[in-house]
Write an enzyme that holds these catalytic residues in place. Sequence first.
Site, PDB file in Angstrom:
ATOM      1  N   ASP A  18      -0.985   4.248  -5.516  1.00 24.30           N
ATOM      2  CA  ASP A  18      -2.302   4.456  -5.281  1.00 24.30           C
ATOM      3  C   ASP A  18      -2.943   3.202  -4.470  1.00 24.30           C
ATOM      4  OD1 ASP A  18      -5.020   5.925  -5.453  1.00 24.30           O
ATOM      5  OD2 ASP A  18      -5.580   4.059  -6.640  1.00 24.30           O
ATOM      6  N   GLU A  77       0.268   4.492  -0.661  1.00 23.64           N
ATOM      7  CA  GLU A  77      -1.195   4.901   0.100  1.00 23.64           C
ATOM      8  C   GLU A  77      -1.637   3.728   0.669  1.00 23.64           C
ATOM      9  OE1 GLU A  77      -5.211   6.990  -0.961  1.00 23.64           O
ATOM     10  OE2 GLU A  77      -4.562   5.715  -2.607  1.00 23.64           O
TER      11      GLU A  77
END
Length: 509
Positions: free
Chosen positions: A198, A254
Amino acid sequence: MSQWWKEAVVYQIYPRSFYDSNGDGFGDLQGVIQKLDYIKRLGADVIWLCPVFDSPQDDNGYDISDYRSIYEKFGTNDDMFQLIDEVHKRGMKIIMDLVVNHSSDEHAWFAESRKSKDNPYRDYYFWKDPKADGSEPNNWGAIFSGPAWSAMSTAQYYLHYFSKKQPDLNWENEAVRREVYDLMTFWMDRGVDGWRMDVIGSISKFVDFPDYETDDSRPYVVGRYHSNGPRLHEFIQEMNREVLSRYDCMTVGEAGGSDVEEAKKYTDPSRHELNMIFTFEHMDIDTKQHSPNGKWQMKPFDPIALKKTMTRWQTALMNVGWNTLYFENHDQPRVISAGAMTRELRKQSRQSISNSSARHEGNPFIYQGEEIGMTNSEMPLEMYDDLEIKNAYRELVIENKTMTEEDFRKAVAKKGRDHARTPMQWDDGKYAGFTDGEAWLAVNPRYQEINVKESLADEDSIFYYYQKLIGLRKQNKVIVYGDYRLLLEEDPRIFAYIREYRGEKLLVP
């Protein structure tokens, strides 16, 4: 290490909305276990499981308070170990979400860090003195609205790129990096096959904390200082040496603020970083991301811009790195909007969208419900649960008055994250077969016509179209490894291209 991941198709699960096994209205790990055969039937090779670690759930699990324990509503650590085993029994693999740009403010590290300036955990996070007038250390904005700094009783501000309950970890501190590598090892030693990382592009900060120069009235700005900091690739290479290189794993970063040149750094195998990254560029074609209203400022969709964007990523990473192929995930709305679209038009739309990317080079990522054609939901503003939507409404409509309530409602109807988070539609019964209780978020009202049961009974459904596409990919190496060439570049109606590999050509009309 092998490169098995290049040929994998990934199915993403947002567990709180996938399947509830105990009737409390909240999806759980046993629910995932019960539906593994369905995922296997589709043809997926890898499951990406969104965060299930212990959390206050301020941002639905992307605020972690204990990286080694499972959140009680999802189940137990034993449930997680069972899920890993059951996935492997079916010949699939599982990757988890690694959320280490920030933790929860309820993590033990932050509880200690906030106590005093000389606490041993103080430097696990970023603390700065206020400006002379007592205001925030700089004008950096939080991605979830407002300033990126919040004050504490120690007379300093702490940094948070997202919610104030998500303080950013200080990766400059070697002890923090060691904590991260240890927790990764903990789960990989127990069978986890890799990570989706993330906002990994934000872990390195510009530690001189410069103000943004701005020519508009925004008091806080989100921009280039929020990602791709000076030590980013150094940190990822260290992570690779310390952990990833010891496992035959899949890694996905990400990195929304990255362009293709930055993507090459992440994904070039000779640099020993990650296998691939998620970019947002193709998802922002219909928004004015850099306007004062950010993603909520809509603009007309430009199909030629989409073709050119996707082609740029295909050609730039060809023979250098690797791509991710997606149009839906837990942070994006459904591609098919709510409205009066007929069943046949919905099917044609979904097939056209999947054709435009599924046969590109890279790994296809399928988000739960995408394979049955789930649409954006229809709900009034007050029914949305997402923190991002609530904060943006307060900032843009109530405080700054840069959007009317009606314009904001229209934007949320198209771009709100909750559209992807409504419960998975398994059948046409109450709560769409997701739960025997009351679902944590309102079920999409179209569940009676769009559900798994209906899809499996219709041999011409979107589900079986996806199944065939996956089968074609597995049978034809040209789809996985072939070079890419766009055709009819300026035609807004046709997205056609050629893939070529070892003398074999594939025309995708």
